[in-house]
Design a protein around this motif. Structure first.
Motif, PDB file in Angstrom:
ATOM      1  N   MET A   1       0.858  -1.178   0.000  1.00  0.00           N
ATOM      2  CA  MET A   1       0.000   0.000   0.000  1.00  0.00           C
ATOM      3  C   MET A   1       0.899   1.234   0.000  1.00  0.00           C
ATOM      4  SD  MET A   1      -2.894   1.122   2.766  1.00  0.00           S
ATOM      5  CE  MET A   1      -1.823   0.807   4.151  1.00  0.00           C
ATOM      6  N   THR A   2       0.646   2.166  -0.878  1.00  0.00           N
ATOM      7  CA  THR A   2       1.420   3.390  -0.924  1.00  0.00           C
ATOM      8  C   THR A   2       0.680   4.498  -0.214  1.00  0.00           C
ATOM      9  OG1 THR A   2       0.456   4.121  -3.002  1.00  0.00           O
ATOM     10  CG2 THR A   2       2.412   2.748  -3.155  1.00  0.00           C
ATOM     11  N   GLN A   3       1.416   5.316   0.494  1.00  0.00           N
ATOM     12  CA  GLN A   3       0.828   6.439   1.203  1.00  0.00           C
ATOM     13  C   GLN A   3       0.243   7.463   0.244  1.00  0.00           C
ATOM     14  OE1 GLN A   3       0.474   6.955   4.487  1.00  0.00           O
ATOM     15  NE2 GLN A   3       1.421   5.045   5.078  1.00  0.00           N
ATOM     16  N   VAL A   4       0.707   7.497  -1.004  1.00  0.00           N
ATOM     17  CA  VAL A   4       0.281   8.495  -1.981  1.00  0.00           C
ATOM     18  C   VAL A   4      -1.230   8.454  -2.207  1.00  0.00           C
ATOM     19  CG1 VAL A   4       0.543   9.248  -4.378  1.00  0.00           C
ATOM     20  CG2 VAL A   4       2.527   8.408  -3.111  1.00  0.00           C
ATOM     21  N   ASN A   5      -1.821   7.264  -2.251  1.00  0.00           N
ATOM     22  CA  ASN A   5      -3.243   7.126  -2.555  1.00  0.00           C
ATOM     23  C   ASN A   5      -4.132   7.119  -1.313  1.00  0.00           C
ATOM     24  OD1 ASN A   5      -2.668   6.959  -5.287  1.00  0.00           O
ATOM     25  ND2 ASN A   5      -2.399   4.745  -5.205  1.00  0.00           N
ATOM     26  N   MET A   6      -3.537   7.229  -0.122  1.00  0.00           N
ATOM     27  CA  MET A   6      -4.324   7.215   1.108  1.00  0.00           C
ATOM     28  C   MET A   6      -4.729   8.632   1.487  1.00  0.00           C
ATOM     29  SD  MET A   6      -2.574   4.345   3.569  1.00  0.00           S
ATOM     30  CE  MET A   6      -3.052   5.289   4.977  1.00  0.00           C
ATOM     31  N   GLU A   7      -5.955   8.740   1.988  1.00  0.00           N
ATOM     32  CA  GLU A   7      -6.472  10.044   2.402  1.00  0.00           C
ATOM     33  C   GLU A   7      -7.310   9.846   3.655  1.00  0.00           C
ATOM     34  OE1 GLU A   7      -9.547  13.455   0.701  1.00  0.00           O
ATOM     35  OE2 GLU A   7      -9.185  11.641  -0.465  1.00  0.00           O
ATOM     36  N   ILE A   8      -7.072  10.660   4.679  1.00  0.00           N
ATOM     37  CA  ILE A   8      -7.908  10.629   5.881  1.00  0.00           C
ATOM     38  C   ILE A   8      -9.033  11.636   5.670  1.00  0.00           C
ATOM     39  CG2 ILE A   8      -8.024  11.062   8.358  1.00  0.00           C
ATOM     40  CD1 ILE A   8      -5.101  10.143   8.520  1.00  0.00           C
ATOM     41  N   VAL A   9     -10.263  11.158   5.820  1.00  0.00           N
ATOM     42  CA  VAL A   9     -11.446  11.984   5.568  1.00  0.00           C
ATOM     43  C   VAL A   9     -12.245  12.091   6.857  1.00  0.00           C
ATOM     44  CG1 VAL A   9     -13.568  12.204   4.206  1.00  0.00           C
ATOM     45  CG2 VAL A   9     -11.524  11.163   3.180  1.00  0.00           C
ATOM     46  N   LYS A  10     -12.685  13.299   7.173  1.00  0.00           N
ATOM     47  CA  LYS A  10     -13.545  13.550   8.334  1.00  0.00           C
ATOM     48  C   LYS A  10     -14.718  14.381   7.841  1.00  0.00           C
ATOM     49  CE  LYS A  10     -12.901  16.862  11.105  1.00  0.00           C
ATOM     50  NZ  LYS A  10     -12.593  17.919  12.012  1.00  0.00           N
ATOM     51  N   LYS A  11     -15.929  13.812   7.929  1.00  0.00           N
ATOM     52  CA  LYS A  11     -17.112  14.517   7.446  1.00  0.00           C
ATOM     53  C   LYS A  11     -18.323  14.188   8.299  1.00  0.00           C
ATOM     54  CE  LYS A  11     -16.010  14.813   2.506  1.00  0.00           C
ATOM     55  NZ  LYS A  11     -16.528  14.510   1.157  1.00  0.00           N
ATOM     56  N   ARG A  12     -19.220  15.141   8.413  1.00  0.00           N
ATOM     57  CA  ARG A  12     -20.533  14.891   8.974  1.00  0.00           C
ATOM     58  C   ARG A  12     -21.336  14.088   7.954  1.00  0.00           C
ATOM     59  NH1 ARG A  12     -21.438  15.176  14.146  1.00  0.00           N
ATOM     60  NH2 ARG A  12     -23.616  15.619  13.707  1.00  0.00           N
ATOM     61  N   PHE A  13     -22.374  13.424   8.405  1.00  0.00           N
ATOM     62  CA  PHE A  13     -23.159  12.533   7.541  1.00  0.00           C
ATOM     63  C   PHE A  13     -23.622  13.210   6.249  1.00  0.00           C
ATOM     64  CE2 PHE A  13     -27.253  10.736   6.224  1.00  0.00           C
ATOM     65  CZ  PHE A  13     -26.890   9.408   6.027  1.00  0.00           C
ATOM     66  N   TYR A  14     -24.214  14.388   6.364  1.00  0.00           N
ATOM     67  CA  TYR A  14     -24.803  15.028   5.185  1.00  0.00           C
ATOM     68  C   TYR A  14     -23.760  15.639   4.258  1.00  0.00           C
ATOM     69  CZ  TYR A  14     -29.244  14.040   7.359  1.00  0.00           C
ATOM     70  OH  TYR A  14     -30.312  13.378   7.921  1.00  0.00           O
ATOM     71  N   ASP A  15     -22.497  15.623   4.678  1.00  0.00           N
ATOM     72  CA  ASP A  15     -21.417  16.090   3.813  1.00  0.00           C
ATOM     73  C   ASP A  15     -20.754  14.959   3.033  1.00  0.00           C
ATOM     74  OD1 ASP A  15     -21.767  18.758   4.637  1.00  0.00           O
ATOM     75  OD2 ASP A  15     -20.518  18.416   6.404  1.00  0.00           O
ATOM     76  N   LEU A  16     -21.070  13.713   3.392  1.00  0.00           N
ATOM     77  CA  LEU A  16     -20.510  12.571   2.673  1.00  0.00           C
ATOM     78  C   LEU A  16     -21.055  12.525   1.250  1.00  0.00           C
ATOM     79  CD1 LEU A  16     -20.951   9.820   5.422  1.00  0.00           C
ATOM     80  CD2 LEU A  16     -18.763  10.755   4.637  1.00  0.00           C
ATOM     81  N   THR A  17     -20.204  12.153   0.312  1.00  0.00           N
ATOM     82  CA  THR A  17     -20.704  11.905  -1.038  1.00  0.00           C
ATOM     83  C   THR A  17     -21.398  10.545  -1.045  1.00  0.00           C
ATOM     84  OG1 THR A  17     -18.741  10.741  -1.854  1.00  0.00           O
ATOM     85  CG2 THR A  17     -18.731  13.182  -2.025  1.00  0.00           C
ATOM     86  N   LEU A  18     -22.186  10.287  -2.065  1.00  0.00           N
ATOM     87  CA  LEU A  18     -22.825   8.972  -2.167  1.00  0.00           C
ATOM     88  C   LEU A  18     -21.789   7.862  -2.273  1.00  0.00           C
ATOM     89  CD1 LEU A  18     -25.863   9.716  -4.517  1.00  0.00           C
ATOM     90  CD2 LEU A  18     -25.880   9.312  -2.050  1.00  0.00           C
ATOM     91  N   ASP A  19     -20.703   8.101  -3.009  1.00  0.00           N
ATOM     92  CA  ASP A  19     -19.649   7.095  -3.132  1.00  0.00           C
ATOM     93  C   ASP A  19     -18.972   6.828  -1.789  1.00  0.00           C
ATOM     94  OD1 ASP A  19     -20.093   6.681  -5.845  1.00  0.00           O
ATOM     95  OD2 ASP A  19     -18.532   8.096  -6.469  1.00  0.00           O
ATOM     96  N   GLU A  20     -18.764   7.873  -0.985  1.00  0.00           N
ATOM     97  CA  GLU A  20     -18.161   7.685   0.336  1.00  0.00           C
ATOM     98  C   GLU A  20     -19.094   6.908   1.256  1.00  0.00           C
ATOM     99  OE1 GLU A  20     -15.325  11.674   0.555  1.00  0.00           O
ATOM    100  OE2 GLU A  20     -17.438  11.817   1.166  1.00  0.00           O
ATOM    101  N   LEU A  21     -20.369   7.261   1.254  1.00  0.00           N
ATOM    102  CA  LEU A  21     -21.339   6.537   2.078  1.00  0.00           C
ATOM    103  C   LEU A  21     -21.413   5.073   1.664  1.00  0.00           C
ATOM    104  CD1 LEU A  21     -23.483   6.547   4.293  1.00  0.00           C
ATOM    105  CD2 LEU A  21     -25.149   7.286   2.567  1.00  0.00           C
TER     106      LEU A  21
END
Length: 151
Positions: free
Chosen positions: A1-21
């Motif tokens: 696993m490469t760190q380049v493609n990793m992302e830490i995401v912090k969102k409230r429910f209604y801010d999530l995209t459909l793909d993230e949910l």
């Protein structure tokens, strides 16, 4: 696993995209239903009152947890649905997310954090400062322990 493609995401429910949910729900089903064989209602209406913290890698939520607002499940803030997909375990991802979540709660809410930990993870949560509140109890067919992290 490469760190380049990793992302830490912090969102409230209604801010999530459909793909993230979708990725979050898929990961929760993969870990809790398929991997741990738990039959339970995952969609419990607590997601809407939560901050979702996850590590995204190639479109997948490879590690995830939710921070439930105080006064919803407990008077205290709660953290739950902590997971890392099986193929990404033993890299400290859940611990990293928990440390971020604890820092976030302490920064914004200045109150204790209450959890229902699977009993086999007791020492893991103790290493993060949580203290045992209860004797083991069965929740969704698995032994759990109530724990708290005081400020």
């Amino acid at each position: 696993m490469t760190q380049v493609n990793m992302e830490i995401v912090k969102k409230r429910f209604y801010d999530l995209t459909l793909d993230e949910l979708y990725a979050i729900i898929r990961s929760r089903i993969e870990v809790f239903v398929i991997d741990q064989h738990i039959i339970y209602q995952d969609l419990d209406f607590l997601d809407q009152c939560s901050t979702h913290l996850f590590i995204k890698f190639n479109g997948l939520a490879i590690s995830y947890l939710r921070i439930i607002d105080p006064g919803i499940k407990y008077p205290e803030t709660s953290i739950g649905r902590v997971l890392t997909l099986p193929e990404f375990r033993r890299q400290g991802l859940s611990k990293k997310l928990l440390e971020i979540a604890i820092e976030e709660v302490r920064k914004n809410k200045k109150m204790p954090i209450k959890i229902e930990a699977q009993e086999y993870l007791l020492n893991f949560y103790k290493s993060l400062g949580f203290e045992q509140l209860s004797s083991p109890f069965i929740l969704e067919g698995i032994s759990h322990i109530s724990m708290i992290l005081s400020n």
